[in-house]
Design an enzyme around this catalytic site. Structure first.
Site, PDB file in Angstrom:
ATOM      1  N   GLY A  50       0.815  -1.210   0.000  1.00  0.00           N
ATOM      2  CA  GLY A  50       0.000   0.000   0.000  1.00  0.00           C
ATOM      3  C   GLY A  50       0.846   1.256   0.000  1.00  0.00           C
ATOM      4  O   GLY A  50       0.320   2.360   0.031  1.00  0.00           O
ATOM      5  N   CYS A  51       2.150   1.087  -0.007  1.00  0.00           N
ATOM      6  CA  CYS A  51       3.083   2.214  -0.081  1.00  0.00           C
ATOM      7  C   CYS A  51       3.691   2.223  -1.483  1.00  0.00           C
ATOM      8  O   CYS A  51       4.014   1.168  -2.022  1.00  0.00           O
ATOM      9  CB  CYS A  51       4.207   2.062   0.941  1.00  0.00           C
ATOM     10  SG  CYS A  51       3.666   2.047   2.647  1.00  0.00           S
ATOM     11  N   GLN A  52       3.861   3.408  -2.044  1.00  0.00           N
ATOM     12  CA  GLN A  52       4.530   3.496  -3.342  1.00  0.00           C
ATOM     13  C   GLN A  52       6.011   3.183  -3.203  1.00  0.00           C
ATOM     14  O   GLN A  52       6.623   2.635  -4.102  1.00  0.00           O
ATOM     15  CB  GLN A  52       4.343   4.883  -3.944  1.00  0.00           C
ATOM     16  CG  GLN A  52       2.978   5.088  -4.540  1.00  0.00           C
ATOM     17  CD  GLN A  52       2.888   6.396  -5.297  1.00  0.00           C
ATOM     18  OE1 GLN A  52       3.635   7.341  -5.035  1.00  0.00           O
ATOM     19  NE2 GLN A  52       1.970   6.461  -6.237  1.00  0.00           N
ATOM     20  N   SER A  53       6.582   3.550  -2.076  1.00  0.00           N
ATOM     21  CA  SER A  53       7.989   3.263  -1.793  1.00  0.00           C
ATOM     22  C   SER A  53       8.094   1.852  -1.233  1.00  0.00           C
ATOM     23  O   SER A  53       7.107   1.270  -0.808  1.00  0.00           O
ATOM     24  CB  SER A  53       8.527   4.241  -0.747  1.00  0.00           C
ATOM     25  OG  SER A  53       8.261   5.556  -1.118  1.00  0.00           O
TER      26      SER A  53
END
Length: 138
Positions: A50-53
Site C-alpha cells: 500500500g506504499c509506493q515506496s
C-alpha cells in the site's frame, strides 16, 4: 529504538519549526536516526503493501512484553514518517498499540493536510500493518 524524542518532545520540536520545509527536514532527520535494518529483514513477510515506496517493518516483543519496532524505506520522507509512527508506539505492548489512536497526534502536528495523497495512503498502510500484527501478538 534509536535515539528518538518521546511523543511530547516530538510535538514540541515539530511546532517549533518555522515552516513546512523545516518540518519536512525534521521528519527526514528522524528517519536518519533509525537503526539500520538487518538485510535479512528486508523480506516479503516484513514488506508493507500500500506504499509506493519500498517499506519494511519488523515487530518483536521483548522479554517485558513491549513491542520493539524496526524498519526501513527507500524514500527518506517515508522513513521519517515511519520514525514518527515508531515514536508514537514507543514502549507500548501489543494490546496498547491495537487500542492507541495515532490520529489525534497527526492532527496536532497538522501532518495529514501537508502530505500528498500517496504519502497519506502509505502512512495509513504502515499504521494498519503495525496494528494488524500487534493484534496477532496480543
Amino acid at each position: 529504538m534509536a535515539v528518538l524524542p518521546d511523543k511530547e518532545k516530538l510535538l514540541r520540536n515539530f511546532t517549533r519549526c518555522a515552516n513546512w520545509e523545516e518540518k519536512y527536514l525534521y521528519i527526514i532527520e528522524l528517519g536518519q536516526r533509525l537503526a539500520e535494518l538487518n538485510p535479512q529483514d528486508r523480506n516479503p513477510q516484513n514488506t508493507i503493501h500500500g506504499c509506493q515506496s519500498q517499506v519494511w517493518i519488523v515487530m518483536r516483543r521483548n522479554a517485558n512484553g513491549i513491542i520493539e519496532l524496526q524498519g526501513d524505506s527507500d524514500a527518506a520522507i517515508v522513513k521519517g514518517l515511519m520514525a514518527v509512527v515508531f515514536i508514537l508506539y514507543h514502549q507500548m505492548t501489543a494490546q496498547d498499540i491495537v487500542h492507541f489512536d495515532v490520529r489525534p497526534w497527526f492532527e496536532k502536528m497538522a501532518l495529514a493536510q501537508h502530505l500528498t495523497p500517496s504519502r497519506s495512503q502509505g502512512l495509513e498502510a504502515m499504521i494498519r500493518a503495525i496494528r494488524a500484527k500487534a493484534a496477532t501478538l496480543s
